[in-house]
Scaffold this motif. Sequence first.
Motif, PDB file in Angstrom:
ATOM      1  N   TYR A 182       0.121  10.851   5.997  1.00  0.00           N
ATOM      2  CA  TYR A 182       0.920   9.621   6.055  1.00  0.00           C
ATOM      3  C   TYR A 182       0.150   8.457   5.426  1.00  0.00           C
ATOM      4  N   ILE A 183      -1.135   8.315   5.768  1.00  0.00           N
ATOM      5  CA  ILE A 183      -1.955   7.248   5.201  1.00  0.00           C
ATOM      6  C   ILE A 183      -2.090   7.430   3.690  1.00  0.00           C
ATOM      7  N   ASP A 184      -2.269   8.674   3.252  1.00  0.00           N
ATOM      8  CA  ASP A 184      -2.367   8.932   1.813  1.00  0.00           C
ATOM      9  C   ASP A 184      -1.088   8.481   1.103  1.00  0.00           C
ATOM     10  N   GLY A 185       0.046   8.754   1.709  1.00  0.00           N
ATOM     11  CA  GLY A 185       1.313   8.344   1.118  1.00  0.00           C
ATOM     12  C   GLY A 185       1.457   6.832   1.070  1.00  0.00           C
ATOM     13  N   MET A 186       1.033   6.158   2.144  1.00  0.00           N
ATOM     14  CA  MET A 186       1.105   4.704   2.163  1.00  0.00           C
ATOM     15  C   MET A 186       0.191   4.099   1.095  1.00  0.00           C
ATOM     16  N   CYS A 187      -0.987   4.702   0.903  1.00  0.00           N
ATOM     17  CA  CYS A 187      -1.914   4.196  -0.116  1.00  0.00           C
ATOM     18  C   CYS A 187      -1.354   4.385  -1.526  1.00  0.00           C
ATOM     19  N   ARG A 188      -0.584   5.443  -1.718  1.00  0.00           N
ATOM     20  CA  ARG A 188       0.027   5.640  -3.040  1.00  0.00           C
ATOM     21  C   ARG A 188       1.110   4.602  -3.320  1.00  0.00           C
ATOM     22  N   ALA A 189       1.580   3.938  -2.273  1.00  0.00           N
ATOM     23  CA  ALA A 189       2.647   2.948  -2.428  1.00  0.00           C
ATOM     24  C   ALA A 189       2.110   1.542  -2.699  1.00  0.00           C
ATOM     25  N   VAL A 190       0.774   1.416  -2.838  1.00  0.00           N
ATOM     26  CA  VAL A 190       0.181   0.101  -3.098  1.00  0.00           C
ATOM     27  C   VAL A 190      -0.748   0.181  -4.304  1.00  0.00           C
TER      28      VAL A 190
ATOM     29  N   ASP B 219     -22.937  -9.367  -7.364  1.00  0.00           N
ATOM     30  CA  ASP B 219     -24.214  -9.711  -7.972  1.00  0.00           C
ATOM     31  C   ASP B 219     -24.256 -11.165  -8.429  1.00  0.00           C
ATOM     32  N   GLY B 220     -23.088 -11.716  -8.800  1.00  0.00           N
ATOM     33  CA  GLY B 220     -23.043 -13.086  -9.282  1.00  0.00           C
ATOM     34  C   GLY B 220     -23.210 -14.120  -8.197  1.00  0.00           C
ATOM     35  N   GLY B 221     -23.021 -13.729  -6.939  1.00  0.00           N
ATOM     36  CA  GLY B 221     -23.222 -14.634  -5.828  1.00  0.00           C
ATOM     37  C   GLY B 221     -21.997 -15.391  -5.383  1.00  0.00           C
ATOM     38  N   THR B 222     -20.966 -15.457  -6.241  1.00  0.00           N
ATOM     39  CA  THR B 222     -19.770 -16.200  -5.866  1.00  0.00           C
ATOM     40  C   THR B 222     -18.808 -15.366  -5.025  1.00  0.00           C
ATOM     41  N   GLY B 223     -18.893 -14.050  -5.137  1.00  0.00           N
ATOM     42  CA  GLY B 223     -18.081 -13.174  -4.314  1.00  0.00           C
ATOM     43  C   GLY B 223     -16.879 -12.587  -5.033  1.00  0.00           C
ATOM     44  N   VAL B 224     -16.298 -11.586  -4.401  1.00  0.00           N
ATOM     45  CA  VAL B 224     -15.111 -10.902  -4.905  1.00  0.00           C
ATOM     46  C   VAL B 224     -14.087 -10.852  -3.778  1.00  0.00           C
ATOM     47  N   LEU B 225     -12.832 -11.118  -4.108  1.00  0.00           N
ATOM     48  CA  LEU B 225     -11.739 -11.040  -3.142  1.00  0.00           C
ATOM     49  C   LEU B 225     -10.969  -9.746  -3.362  1.00  0.00           C
ATOM     50  N   CYS B 226     -10.720  -9.008  -2.279  1.00  0.00           N
ATOM     51  CA  CYS B 226     -10.094  -7.696  -2.395  1.00  0.00           C
ATOM     52  C   CYS B 226      -8.884  -7.591  -1.477  1.00  0.00           C
ATOM     53  N   GLY B 227      -7.842  -6.918  -1.965  1.00  0.00           N
ATOM     54  CA  GLY B 227      -6.649  -6.676  -1.168  1.00  0.00           C
ATOM     55  C   GLY B 227      -5.745  -5.694  -1.886  1.00  0.00           C
ATOM     56  N   HIS B 228      -4.468  -5.736  -1.575  1.00  0.00           N
ATOM     57  CA  HIS B 228      -3.525  -4.855  -2.264  1.00  0.00           C
ATOM     58  C   HIS B 228      -2.127  -5.441  -2.218  1.00  0.00           C
ATOM     59  N   VAL B 229      -1.290  -4.995  -3.141  1.00  0.00           N
ATOM     60  CA  VAL B 229       0.119  -5.385  -3.188  1.00  0.00           C
ATOM     61  C   VAL B 229       0.967  -4.123  -3.286  1.00  0.00           C
ATOM     62  N   ALA B 230       2.240  -4.261  -2.990  1.00  0.00           N
ATOM     63  CA  ALA B 230       3.151  -3.123  -3.094  1.00  0.00           C
ATOM     64  C   ALA B 230       3.255  -2.663  -4.553  1.00  0.00           C
ATOM     65  N   ARG B 231       3.315  -1.364  -4.747  1.00  0.00           N
ATOM     66  CA  ARG B 231       3.464  -0.833  -6.097  1.00  0.00           C
ATOM     67  C   ARG B 231       4.758  -1.319  -6.744  1.00  0.00           C
ATOM     68  N   ALA B 232       5.746  -1.626  -5.925  1.00  0.00           N
ATOM     69  CA  ALA B 232       7.020  -2.119  -6.451  1.00  0.00           C
ATOM     70  C   ALA B 232       6.924  -3.557  -6.957  1.00  0.00           C
TER      71      ALA B 232
ATOM     72  N   ARG C 145     -11.131 -14.051 -12.176  1.00  0.00           N
ATOM     73  CA  ARG C 145     -10.489 -13.053 -13.029  1.00  0.00           C
ATOM     74  C   ARG C 145      -9.890 -11.971 -12.150  1.00  0.00           C
ATOM     75  N   LEU C 146      -8.611 -11.738 -12.343  1.00  0.00           N
ATOM     76  CA  LEU C 146      -7.859 -10.806 -11.499  1.00  0.00           C
ATOM     77  C   LEU C 146      -7.670  -9.481 -12.223  1.00  0.00           C
ATOM     78  N   ARG C 147      -7.917  -8.400 -11.494  1.00  0.00           N
ATOM     79  CA  ARG C 147      -7.615  -7.081 -12.035  1.00  0.00           C
ATOM     80  C   ARG C 147      -6.965  -6.233 -10.959  1.00  0.00           C
ATOM     81  N   PHE C 148      -6.328  -5.154 -11.399  1.00  0.00           N
ATOM     82  CA  PHE C 148      -5.576  -4.292 -10.488  1.00  0.00           C
ATOM     83  C   PHE C 148      -6.132  -2.879 -10.558  1.00  0.00           C
ATOM     84  N   ILE C 149      -6.199  -2.230  -9.405  1.00  0.00           N
ATOM     85  CA  ILE C 149      -6.918  -0.962  -9.278  1.00  0.00           C
ATOM     86  C   ILE C 149      -6.006   0.095  -8.660  1.00  0.00           C
ATOM     87  N   GLU C 150      -5.939   1.256  -9.314  1.00  0.00           N
ATOM     88  CA  GLU C 150      -5.117   2.361  -8.813  1.00  0.00           C
ATOM     89  C   GLU C 150      -5.948   3.527  -8.287  1.00  0.00           C
TER      90      GLU C 150
END
Length: 210
Positions: free
Chosen positions: A149-157, A48-61, A111-116
């Motif tokens: 398998y995909i569900d398990g991989m998603c739980r690892a990030v 909504d702000g117009g500048t955009g949001v960057l999305c990705g993921h990192v390893a849970r470890a 501003r960075l946040r993390f999503i589970e």
Amino acid sequence: MYLPAQFALADPDALHAAIAAFPFSTLVTIGHEGITANHLPLLLEPNDGGTGVLCGHVARASELWRMGEQDALAIFHGPQAYITPSWYPDKQKHGRVVPTWNYQVVHAHGRLRFIEDSDWLRGVVGKLTDHFESRRPTPWRLEDAPEAYIDGMCRAVVGVELTITRLTGKHKASQHKSLEERNAIREGLQEEYGVTGADAACLSGMKGPA
């Protein structure tokens, strides 16, 4: 970032296009051990702000997500190359030439946040997959692997979301030089480095970012 006016990349559409073309980022944060850098692809999505949001993921470890919400900087490197003065026509005329480096870079502050949340994670993994597979003749899809398998991989990030508050960019490509010199740079990039197409044009200042 040192940013002379002639090299400033200020147009929002050009900044967004540069991120989209080169989405592998260096994510800079400050944690318990000081400044850290992590490397991961981030997709740009509108907000909504117009500048955009960057999305990705990192390893849970990874320790990154344990640092919690914070300000961060994502750096996107575009085409880059060493420019030898041997290419310059002025080398033969008067010799008053020196080497340089031409490049394109975008800094996304935010501003960075993390999503589970599992649905969010499944969605961003799917978007990343579709984005990078889309150019292949037969794209791989999440549905090609077993769902468990995909569900398990998603739980690892853990999801990463950077809401952009400020975008700055630099496109240093000899734009202030003569057309003769810029043509010589493009020819040199093509002949010596094998840099062709949009990247050669971008690095020789013959057009905007690739």
